[in-house]
Design a protein around this motif. Structure first.
Motif, PDB file in Angstrom:
ATOM      1  N   ILE A   1      42.075 -19.300  32.030  1.00  0.00           N
ATOM      2  CA  ILE A   1      43.165 -18.892  32.802  1.00  0.00           C
ATOM      3  C   ILE A   1      42.567 -18.006  33.982  1.00  0.00           C
ATOM      4  N   VAL A   2      41.745 -17.086  33.446  1.00  0.00           N
ATOM      5  CA  VAL A   2      41.152 -16.022  34.636  1.00  0.00           C
ATOM      6  C   VAL A   2      40.362 -16.707  35.933  1.00  0.00           C
ATOM      7  N   PRO A   3      39.338 -17.717  35.428  1.00  0.00           N
ATOM      8  CA  PRO A   3      38.778 -18.320  36.747  1.00  0.00           C
ATOM      9  C   PRO A   3      39.875 -19.469  37.370  1.00  0.00           C
ATOM     10  N   LYS A   4      40.725 -20.177  36.709  1.00  0.00           N
ATOM     11  CA  LYS A   4      41.671 -20.946  37.366  1.00  0.00           C
ATOM     12  C   LYS A   4      42.608 -20.068  38.305  1.00  0.00           C
ATOM     13  N   ALA A   5      42.929 -18.858  37.762  1.00  0.00           N
ATOM     14  CA  ALA A   5      43.925 -18.087  38.891  1.00  0.00           C
ATOM     15  C   ALA A   5      43.125 -17.543  40.118  1.00  0.00           C
ATOM     16  N   MET A   6      41.893 -17.375  40.003  1.00  0.00           N
ATOM     17  CA  MET A   6      41.071 -16.919  40.976  1.00  0.00           C
ATOM     18  C   MET A   6      40.558 -17.771  41.843  1.00  0.00           C
ATOM     19  N   ALA A   7      40.423 -19.008  41.327  1.00  0.00           N
ATOM     20  CA  ALA A   7      40.092 -20.435  42.055  1.00  0.00           C
ATOM     21  C   ALA A   7      41.420 -20.989  43.132  1.00  0.00           C
ATOM     22  N   GLU A   8      42.692 -20.293  42.511  1.00  0.00           N
ATOM     23  CA  GLU A   8      43.835 -20.626  43.468  1.00  0.00           C
ATOM     24  C   GLU A   8      44.086 -19.511  44.295  1.00  0.00           C
ATOM     25  N   GLY A   9      43.232 -18.722  44.511  1.00  0.00           N
ATOM     26  CA  GLY A   9      43.340 -17.384  45.381  1.00  0.00           C
ATOM     27  C   GLY A   9      44.201 -16.336  44.904  1.00  0.00           C
ATOM     28  N   ILE A  10      44.357 -16.142  43.714  1.00  0.00           N
ATOM     29  CA  ILE A  10      45.212 -14.995  43.293  1.00  0.00           C
ATOM     30  C   ILE A  10      44.037 -13.969  42.378  1.00  0.00           C
ATOM     31  N   ASN A  11      44.061 -12.984  42.776  1.00  0.00           N
ATOM     32  CA  ASN A  11      43.558 -11.574  42.291  1.00  0.00           C
ATOM     33  C   ASN A  11      43.964 -11.454  40.884  1.00  0.00           C
ATOM     34  N   VAL A  12      42.990 -11.218  40.079  1.00  0.00           N
ATOM     35  CA  VAL A  12      43.303 -10.789  38.745  1.00  0.00           C
ATOM     36  C   VAL A  12      42.986  -9.500  37.866  1.00  0.00           C
ATOM     37  N   SER A  56      39.452 -10.626  28.436  1.00  0.00           N
ATOM     38  CA  SER A  56      38.833 -11.814  28.160  1.00  0.00           C
ATOM     39  C   SER A  56      37.277 -11.610  28.351  1.00  0.00           C
ATOM     40  N   ILE A  57      36.454 -12.312  27.675  1.00  0.00           N
ATOM     41  CA  ILE A  57      35.073 -12.298  28.163  1.00  0.00           C
ATOM     42  C   ILE A  57      34.823 -12.464  29.594  1.00  0.00           C
ATOM     43  N   THR A  58      35.683 -13.377  30.116  1.00  0.00           N
ATOM     44  CA  THR A  58      35.600 -13.604  31.446  1.00  0.00           C
ATOM     45  C   THR A  58      36.336 -12.437  32.370  1.00  0.00           C
ATOM     46  N   ASN A  59      35.542 -12.002  33.438  1.00  0.00           N
ATOM     47  CA  ASN A  59      36.052 -10.985  34.113  1.00  0.00           C
ATOM     48  C   ASN A  59      36.688 -11.450  35.165  1.00  0.00           C
ATOM     49  N   GLY A  60      37.855 -10.563  35.470  1.00  0.00           N
ATOM     50  CA  GLY A  60      38.615 -10.884  36.811  1.00  0.00           C
ATOM     51  C   GLY A  60      38.103  -9.983  37.889  1.00  0.00           C
ATOM     52  N   ASP A  61      39.152  -9.613  38.737  1.00  0.00           N
ATOM     53  CA  ASP A  61      38.899  -8.617  40.004  1.00  0.00           C
ATOM     54  C   ASP A  61      38.706  -7.323  39.310  1.00  0.00           C
ATOM     55  N   VAL A  62      39.580  -6.957  38.535  1.00  0.00           N
ATOM     56  CA  VAL A  62      39.776  -5.555  38.015  1.00  0.00           C
ATOM     57  C   VAL A  62      39.976  -5.360  36.593  1.00  0.00           C
ATOM     58  N   TYR A  63      39.247  -4.373  35.879  1.00  0.00           N
ATOM     59  CA  TYR A  63      39.608  -4.193  34.634  1.00  0.00           C
ATOM     60  C   TYR A  63      40.080  -2.646  34.583  1.00  0.00           C
ATOM     61  N   VAL A  64      41.407  -2.474  33.785  1.00  0.00           N
ATOM     62  CA  VAL A  64      41.845  -1.061  33.808  1.00  0.00           C
ATOM     63  C   VAL A  64      42.238  -0.859  32.420  1.00  0.00           C
ATOM     64  N   GLY A  65      41.503   0.095  31.851  1.00  0.00           N
ATOM     65  CA  GLY A  65      41.776   0.390  30.374  1.00  0.00           C
ATOM     66  C   GLY A  65      40.548   1.184  29.729  1.00  0.00           C
ATOM     67  N   THR A  66      40.816   1.060  28.375  1.00  0.00           N
ATOM     68  CA  THR A  66      39.839   1.711  27.489  1.00  0.00           C
ATOM     69  C   THR A  66      38.430   1.175  27.475  1.00  0.00           C
ATOM     70  N   ASP A  67      37.434   1.999  27.569  1.00  0.00           N
ATOM     71  CA  ASP A  67      36.209   1.639  27.054  1.00  0.00           C
ATOM     72  C   ASP A  67      36.168   1.408  25.632  1.00  0.00           C
ATOM     73  N   TRP A  68      36.033   0.223  25.036  1.00  0.00           N
ATOM     74  CA  TRP A  68      36.446   0.096  23.497  1.00  0.00           C
ATOM     75  C   TRP A  68      35.204   0.811  22.804  1.00  0.00           C
ATOM     76  N   TYR A  69      33.879   0.487  23.360  1.00  0.00           N
ATOM     77  CA  TYR A  69      32.887   1.064  22.592  1.00  0.00           C
ATOM     78  C   TYR A  69      32.831   2.508  22.654  1.00  0.00           C
ATOM     79  N   GLU A  70      33.107   3.150  23.557  1.00  0.00           N
ATOM     80  CA  GLU A  70      33.145   4.429  23.620  1.00  0.00           C
ATOM     81  C   GLU A  70      34.313   4.970  22.623  1.00  0.00           C
ATOM     82  N   MET A  71      35.423   4.281  22.590  1.00  0.00           N
ATOM     83  CA  MET A  71      36.505   4.582  21.805  1.00  0.00           C
ATOM     84  C   MET A  71      35.940   4.612  20.273  1.00  0.00           C
ATOM     85  N   GLY A  72      35.315   3.592  19.846  1.00  0.00           N
ATOM     86  CA  GLY A  72      34.646   3.357  18.569  1.00  0.00           C
ATOM     87  C   GLY A  72      33.666   4.448  18.232  1.00  0.00           C
ATOM     88  N   VAL A  73      32.892   4.893  19.142  1.00  0.00           N
ATOM     89  CA  VAL A  73      31.930   5.973  18.873  1.00  0.00           C
ATOM     90  C   VAL A  73      32.640   7.261  18.607  1.00  0.00           C
TER      91      VAL A  73
END
Length: 340
Positions: A114-125, A132-149
């Protein structure tokens, strides 16, 4: 006299008319006019994991407040915890071609196409708090590794070296395909393993279901009546964990650490009543502000999708009885009313 009044009134109307364009024309500091003009009329689409709980309702309140203030729209399609429905909702939005697509994927793999499909259509994600393992343009949220530590480190303080306790700890997982479980779970187990006095006596997945968490915890406590602590992954699940601890009469013995968005009912109230001993908040109002900032940046700069990815990781806040204050948590009514 009547002629004099008529002349004076006409003069007043003429003066007001001559001044009104000057008064209505806002001051432009060189960027402000472009800022408002660029944002007006744009379209943002949001596919949450599900609506109806504090995280997504809080983010949406922040998004809708800003959209209303700046003259663009945020449309939401709710898959209600169903990954397949989420994929369908995202595909539907891609066909509609909004300017920005915000995703909150439960499963790390589900939106990889979904992420690359949206970006291929000119949509910022943008992906929020889970991605997802696939990055979009922006990630807003928790650093889950830091949270676990951080969560595991609190458990080590409570039950491990120099605590005077027996080191017996259990770990109640969520859904195993989520970033929370995959990344945070790995960090928790690594951090606990680094202290030789910690004994991880049980690790089980409750699928983010409080009823399952309660049943699992009840069984673990029967098998380990001298358990020192439990690490959980999310307050919505861990109210069930806390209920089992309370039913067993072990609130004074079993240290429970969890995390969540910092909603008052979920976080501060459960710290105050002793259900949770330590809580790491990723502060939904702060995330909503970061999410809004990411939207504004993308709408103004219009980068080629995927060309300049960036992240806004959330500062984590520890809430305990010792750190609890009236401003430690938030409510949805406050967030909706804040306009931010």
């Amino acid at each position: 006299m009547r002629r004099l009044l008529t002349t004076a009134l006409a003069a007043t109307v003429t003066l007001a008319a001559s001044l009104s364009p000057l008064m209505a024309d806002p001051y432009d500091d060189g960027q402000s006019k472009t800022y408002y003009d660029t944002l007006k009329g744009k379209r943002v689409a949001f596919v949450p994991l599900s609506m109806g709980f504090d995280l997504t309702e809080g983010w949406n309140a922040g998004l809708q407040n800003q959209a209303k203030a700046l003259g663009y729209t945020v449309d939401v399609r709710d898959p209600n915890w169903n990954t397949e429905a989420g994929v369908q909702a995202a595909n539907g939005f891609i066909a509609d071609k909004p300017d920005v697509l915000i995703l909150h994927p439960l499963d790390q793999q589900a939106y990889n196409r979904i992420v690359p499909k949206a970006m291929a259509e000119g949509i910022n994600v943008i992906q929020v708090n889970l991605k997802s393992i696939t990055n979009g343009d922006v990630y807003v949220g928790t650093d889950w590794y830091e949270m676990g530590v951080k969560q595991a480190s609190e458990m080590v303080k409570a039950c491990g070296k120099d605590s005077g306790k027996n080191g017996k700890v259990a770990f109640i997982q969520g859904q195993l395909a989520t970033p929370t479980s995959v990344i945070s779970g790995g960090a928790i187990e690594e951090t606990l393993a680094a202290d030789p006095t910690i004994k991880l006596v049980a690790t089980q997945a409750a699928d983010f279901d409080p009823a399952k968490a309660q049943a699992i915890t009840s069984t673990i406590l029967k098998q380990n009546p001298d358990l020192c602590g439990i690490v959980g992954l999310w307050d919505g699940q861990d109210v069930g964990t806390a209920a089992a601890i309370k039913e067993a009469g072990l609130q004074d013995q079993v240290f429970l650490v969890t995390s969540g968005g910092g909603n008052k009912a979920a976080a501060c109230d459960n710290i105050a009543n002793g259900n949770f001993d330590a809580y790491f908040s990723y502060d939904v109002p702060g995330q909503a502000r970061d999410l809004n900032a990411a939207v504004k940046i993308l709408l103004q700069t219009k980068p080629t999708p995927g060309s300049a990815p960036f992240a806004l990781y959330t500062p984590l806040k520890l809430i305990t009885k010792d750190t609890l204050t009236p401003s430690s948590c938030w409510t949805l009514d406050e967030l909706k009313a804040s306009g931010g």
